[in-house]
Design a protein around this motif. Structure first.
Motif, PDB file in Angstrom:
ATOM      1  N   ALA A   1       0.821  -1.199   0.000  1.00 21.29           N
ATOM      2  CA  ALA A   1       0.000   0.000   0.000  1.00 21.29           C
ATOM      3  C   ALA A   1       0.863   1.260   0.000  1.00 21.29           C
ATOM      4  N   VAL A   2       0.298   2.330  -0.550  1.00 19.20           N
ATOM      5  CA  VAL A   2       0.968   3.623  -0.493  1.00 19.20           C
ATOM      6  C   VAL A   2       1.048   4.066   0.958  1.00 19.20           C
ATOM      7  N   GLU A   3       2.239   4.474   1.393  1.00 23.36           N
ATOM      8  CA  GLU A   3       2.429   4.856   2.790  1.00 23.36           C
ATOM      9  C   GLU A   3       1.595   6.088   3.111  1.00 23.36           C
ATOM     10  N   ARG A   4       1.128   6.150   4.344  1.00 23.63           N
ATOM     11  CA  ARG A   4       0.274   7.266   4.762  1.00 23.63           C
ATOM     12  C   ARG A   4       1.083   8.492   5.154  1.00 23.63           C
ATOM     13  N   VAL A   5       2.220   8.278   5.790  1.00 26.81           N
ATOM     14  CA  VAL A   5       3.116   9.365   6.175  1.00 26.81           C
ATOM     15  C   VAL A   5       4.540   8.964   5.817  1.00 26.81           C
ATOM     16  N   SER A   6       5.390   9.954   5.639  1.00 24.93           N
ATOM     17  CA  SER A   6       6.802   9.714   5.377  1.00 24.93           C
ATOM     18  C   SER A   6       7.612  10.485   6.404  1.00 24.93           C
ATOM     19  N   GLU A   7       8.244   9.766   7.297  1.00 26.14           N
ATOM     20  CA  GLU A   7       9.029  10.379   8.364  1.00 26.14           C
ATOM     21  C   GLU A   7      10.430   9.777   8.370  1.00 26.14           C
ATOM     22  N   VAL A   8      11.405  10.631   8.567  1.00 32.66           N
ATOM     23  CA  VAL A   8      12.791  10.168   8.560  1.00 32.66           C
ATOM     24  C   VAL A   8      13.068   9.244   9.734  1.00 32.66           C
ATOM     25  N   ASP A   9      12.593   9.646  10.914  1.00 28.34           N
ATOM     26  CA  ASP A   9      12.776   8.784  12.088  1.00 28.34           C
ATOM     27  C   ASP A   9      11.485   8.790  12.882  1.00 28.34           C
ATOM     28  N   GLU A  10      11.540   9.049  14.172  1.00 33.53           N
ATOM     29  CA  GLU A  10      10.356   9.136  15.030  1.00 33.53           C
ATOM     30  C   GLU A  10       9.535   7.846  15.044  1.00 33.53           C
ATOM     31  N   LEU A  11      10.159   6.711  14.784  1.00 26.50           N
ATOM     32  CA  LEU A  11       9.406   5.455  14.829  1.00 26.50           C
ATOM     33  C   LEU A  11       8.912   5.145  16.230  1.00 26.50           C
ATOM     34  N   SER A  12       9.617   5.640  17.224  1.00 27.32           N
ATOM     35  CA  SER A  12       9.224   5.332  18.593  1.00 27.32           C
ATOM     36  C   SER A  12       7.888   5.956  18.973  1.00 27.32           C
ATOM     37  N   VAL A  13       7.461   7.025  18.274  1.00 22.38           N
ATOM     38  CA  VAL A  13       6.183   7.652  18.608  1.00 22.38           C
ATOM     39  C   VAL A  13       5.040   7.060  17.784  1.00 22.38           C
ATOM     40  N   GLY A  14       5.346   6.140  16.882  1.00 21.16           N
ATOM     41  CA  GLY A  14       4.296   5.408  16.195  1.00 21.16           C
ATOM     42  C   GLY A  14       3.893   6.004  14.871  1.00 21.16           C
ATOM     43  N   LEU A  15       4.394   5.442  13.788  1.00 25.96           N
ATOM     44  CA  LEU A  15       3.965   5.853  12.468  1.00 25.96           C
ATOM     45  C   LEU A  15       2.570   5.330  12.184  1.00 25.96           C
ATOM     46  N   MET A  16       1.790   6.093  11.440  1.00 26.26           N
ATOM     47  CA  MET A  16       0.442   5.672  11.084  1.00 26.26           C
ATOM     48  C   MET A  16       0.493   4.766   9.859  1.00 26.26           C
ATOM     49  N   PRO A  17      -0.178   3.625   9.889  1.00 27.32           N
ATOM     50  CA  PRO A  17      -0.255   2.785   8.701  1.00 27.32           C
ATOM     51  C   PRO A  17      -1.181   3.418   7.665  1.00 27.32           C
ATOM     52  N   PRO A  18      -1.250   2.890   6.460  1.00 27.19           N
ATOM     53  CA  PRO A  18      -2.163   3.406   5.445  1.00 27.19           C
ATOM     54  C   PRO A  18      -3.608   3.429   5.939  1.00 27.19           C
ATOM     55  N   ASN A  19      -4.402   4.293   5.321  1.00 34.25           N
ATOM     56  CA  ASN A  19      -5.754   4.584   5.797  1.00 34.25           C
ATOM     57  C   ASN A  19      -6.755   3.536   5.309  1.00 34.25           C
TER      58      ASN A  19
END
Length: 460
Positions: free
Chosen positions: A176-194
């Motif tokens: 799936a197309v990613e919902r957000v693109s963040e360099v790091d910050e994985l510890s705060v929880g990336l959002m999966p696709p909608n």
């Protein structure tokens, strides 16, 4: 182009079928949004300890996006199961539903839409293995009218001369197309696709994500090398499959069917719109949720108290009476006097136009005698204690529930706890062999019972 297209004006899935079958497009037809960024196998199976992809194509140069002009350059994976044919039809009942209550008489069962089955067999390079010669994997799809939701599952048909063990499976692998693109910050929880994802192997949670956490997951995509996250851990690969097992033996001449997943891509981040879409989906794929009877709970099984409560229900418009937790009524004991008492209650309730049922505690209790789930050191059951549904106690428990409801006239079951998903490491329980097949077998036990209840018109 050699392809099969599933579409309903809201959602469109394009499956290329040469040189192998693979989804090359999933599109929101209202917004024009492309929902996938790459080609993956249509399914994955692990048979007798060996992993096999089912369909799929390779050679995509970049997994950030998929260009139509690349499709003709993609090649079949040499060791993947090959597409051999397909069949188009309409959605069929996956279970019987007796419409005993008509709170929403306009609902349709089975839902209207289109169904597709893709058939796959082992490639020539693998058919020398006796365990694969004659084995067929079929991938099933349903797309429903009026809603951008599809269902997907698999069947494994064993046409070989020997048993095959299905250790694991993935019935959907979606880049799936990613919902957000963040360099790091994985510890705060990336959002999966909608996407909203439901399966009928769900338990142990009061939200969709919690109850389905053992049946699907969002993973990083190891082929997505150009993603922004430097650890390459963006959750953008949907994997639908159990996190344990099923480890089921598929005997010669038999077919194994996986659970089903329903996948609803949202077209908005508006909370109310997304919620309305989920409700529409549930009314479509599980229309018995539209039954909404008004119930009264009574915490007594004393004859005059119960008949008085039935009279109160009839006088005030309550449709059902539950001999609830704390009533002292025990439908499990199998005693003739319990059944006779239930028949008297149900006869009186029917004479007043009221349905009646009772309570049963399934999990969150210890039954002893070697019948509780056995977990490795350091692990506890979800509810603190729980019996194994495939122990001898579990066999007797469900037999009594079937017998009681066939004879009592009760048409309501308040099932407390249900099955919370606890696996079991016991090797002495008659209904499972070991840890790896224990969760699947327990789920099948309670799934079949609940399906029987729906078919008989009992309210759960």
């Amino acid at each position: 182009r050699p392809e099969v297209i599933l579409e309903n004006g809201l959602l469109k899935r394009v499956i290329r079928i040469e040189p192998n079958a693979a989804t090359v497009s999933l599109e929101n037809q209202v917004s024009g949004e492309s929902l996938i960024r790459g080609v993956k196998p249509e399914a994955v199976v692990e048979l007798n300890g060996k992993r096999f992809e089912v369909g799929g194509l390779e050679g995509q140069p970049n997994y950030a996006f998929l260009r139509p002009e690349w499709e003709g350059q993609l090649k079949a994976r040499p060791a993947a199961f090959r597409y051999v044919g397909h069949q188009v039809g309409a959605p069929q009942e996956r279970m019987a539903w007796k419409r005993a209550r008509h709170h929403a008489p306009g609902v349709q069962w089975p839902p209207r839409g289109v169904a597709l089955r893709l058939d796959f067999e082992a490639p020539a390079s693998l058919v020398s293995e006796p365990s694969l010669r004659g084995l067929r994997v079929s991938v099933h799809y349903e797309l429903y009218d009026g809603i951008p939701c599809y269902s997907k599952w698999m069947t494994v048909s064993n046409g070989t001369a020997s048993a095959v063990t299905l250790n694991r499976f993935s019935s959907e692998v979606l880049a799936a197309v990613e919902r957000v693109s963040e360099v790091d910050e994985l510890s705060v929880g990336l959002m999966p696709p909608n996407f909203h994802v439901e399966t009928d192997m769900s338990f142990g949670g009061m939200t969709a994500a919690g109850a389905n956490r053992r049946s699907y997951r969002w993973l990083p995509d190891p082929e997505f090398h150009s993603q922004v996250n430097y650890e390459k851990k963006t959750p953008c690969l949907l994997d639908v499959g159990p996190d344990l097992g099923p480890n089921q033996v598929v005997a010669p001449g038999t077919t194994f069917e996986t659970y089903r997943a329903w996948i609803l891509p949202h077209d908005s981040t508006d909370r109310e719109r997304c919620g309305l879409a989920v409700r529409r989906m549930m009314r479509t794929v599980a229309p018995w949720v539209t039954e909404n009877p008004l119930m009264m709970h009574v915490v007594s099984s004393h004859g005059p108290t119960v008949t008085n409560a039935i009279d109160q229900c009839a006088a005030t418009g309550f449709e059902m009476l539950i001999l609830s937790f704390g009533s002292g009524f025990d439908m499990e004991n199998g005693r003739p006097e319990t059944l006779q008492k239930a028949k008297a209650f149900s006869a009186y309730a029917q004479s007043r136009g009221v349905e009646i049922g009772s309570y049963s505690l399934l999990a969150s209790r210890s039954v002893g005698g070697g019948n509780d789930v056995v977990l490795p050191p350091g692990l506890k059951p979800v509810f603190g204690n729980s019996p194994c549904l495939q122990s001898q106690w579990g066999t007797n428990y469900f037999r009594r529930l079937y017998e009681f409801h066939r004879q009592s006239g009760f048409t309501l079951l308040e099932h407390d706890g249900s099955y919370p998903g606890d696996p079991c490491a016991s090797t002495n329980h008659p209904g499972h062999r070991r840890w790896e097949d224990s969760r699947w077998n327990q789920w099948v036990e309670i799934r079949d019972f609940y399906r029987w209840c729906r078919g008989e018109g009992f309210y759960l």
